[in-house]
Design a protein around this motif. Structure first.
Motif, short mmCIF file in Angstrom:
data_model
loop_
_atom_site.label_atom_id
_atom_site.label_comp_id
_atom_site.label_asym_id
_atom_site.label_seq_id
_atom_site.Cartn_x
_atom_site.Cartn_y
_atom_site.Cartn_z
N TRP A 1 0.83 -1.21 0.00
CA TRP A 1 0.00 0.00 0.00
C TRP A 1 0.86 1.25 0.00
O TRP A 1 0.56 2.22 -0.70
N MET B 1 -12.48 0.08 2.95
CA MET B 1 -11.51 -0.95 3.28
C MET B 1 -10.90 -0.67 4.65
O MET B 1 -10.53 0.46 4.94
N GLU C 1 -7.37 -4.98 5.91
CA GLU C 1 -7.66 -5.44 4.55
C GLU C 1 -6.72 -4.84 3.52
O GLU C 1 -6.41 -5.46 2.51
N GLY C 2 -6.28 -3.63 3.76
CA GLY C 2 -5.47 -2.93 2.78
C GLY C 2 -3.97 -3.02 2.96
O GLY C 2 -3.22 -2.48 2.16
N ARG D 1 -2.21 -4.58 -0.12
CA ARG D 1 -2.83 -4.26 -1.41
C ARG D 1 -2.25 -2.96 -1.91
O ARG D 1 -1.85 -2.12 -1.12
N GLY E 1 -7.46 -1.81 -4.70
CA GLY E 1 -6.26 -1.75 -3.87
C GLY E 1 -5.41 -0.53 -4.18
O GLY E 1 -4.91 0.14 -3.27
N PHE F 1 -7.26 2.69 -2.79
CA PHE F 1 -7.13 2.86 -1.35
C PHE F 1 -5.69 3.14 -0.94
O PHE F 1 -5.45 3.93 -0.03
N ALA F 2 -4.73 2.52 -1.61
CA ALA F 2 -3.32 2.79 -1.30
C ALA F 2 -3.00 4.26 -1.54
O ALA F 2 -2.38 4.92 -0.70
N ARG G 1 -4.56 6.54 1.11
CA ARG G 1 -3.85 6.51 2.40
C ARG G 1 -2.67 7.47 2.38
O ARG G 1 -2.46 8.22 3.34
#
Length: 126
Positions: free
Chosen positions: A6, A44, A48-49, A52, A61, A64-65, A68
């Motif tokens: 991530w 997510m 979970e992440g 990913r 994935g 969301f990465a 973040r």
């Protein structure tokens, strides 16, 4: 210690989208996917992440990465992202590094991230 997927891929996308965020189809796709997930209430979790994205086809994935990394850059002092990376390179896990630099426990960090996602989605994650 290796950098989790991530952070590695999220940072790569962050840099790619940084210069011209509104005219980047990859970024626009991420924003659309994240908005859909926010509307459905299906964000997510941190756990979970962690590992990913899991390859080129893991669009969720990647989205969301990127979000973040965008959260860390947008909501904390600008030197926190490189500090987190240095802590990981020094042997800490990503959770340990985030907690050491931000002074937030991961559950609190995650709650702040989810609140930020909901607000940031209203403004295209600018």
């Amino acid at each position: 210690m290796t950098i989790n997927s991530w952070l590695h891929e999220g940072t790569a996308q962050f840099v790619e989208f940084f210069k011209d965020p509104q005219n980047n189809s990859g970024r626009n796709n991420n924003v659309a996917l994240l908005r859909d997930r926010i509307r459905s209430g299906d964000l997510m979790t941190w756990e979970e992440g962690k590992m990913r994205p899991m390859g080129g086809g893991d669009l969720e994935g990647y989205a969301f990465a990127w979000s973040r990394v965008q959260f860390i850059y947008s909501c904390f002092p600008k030197d926190y992202l490189p500090k987190i990376i240095r802590e990981i390179k020094a042997g800490k896990s990503d959770e340990e590094a985030i907690e050491a630099v931000t002074k937030l426990k991961i559950p609190d960090f995650e709650k702040s991230y989810h609140r930020w996602m909901e607000e940031a989605s209203k403004f295209n994650f600018k």
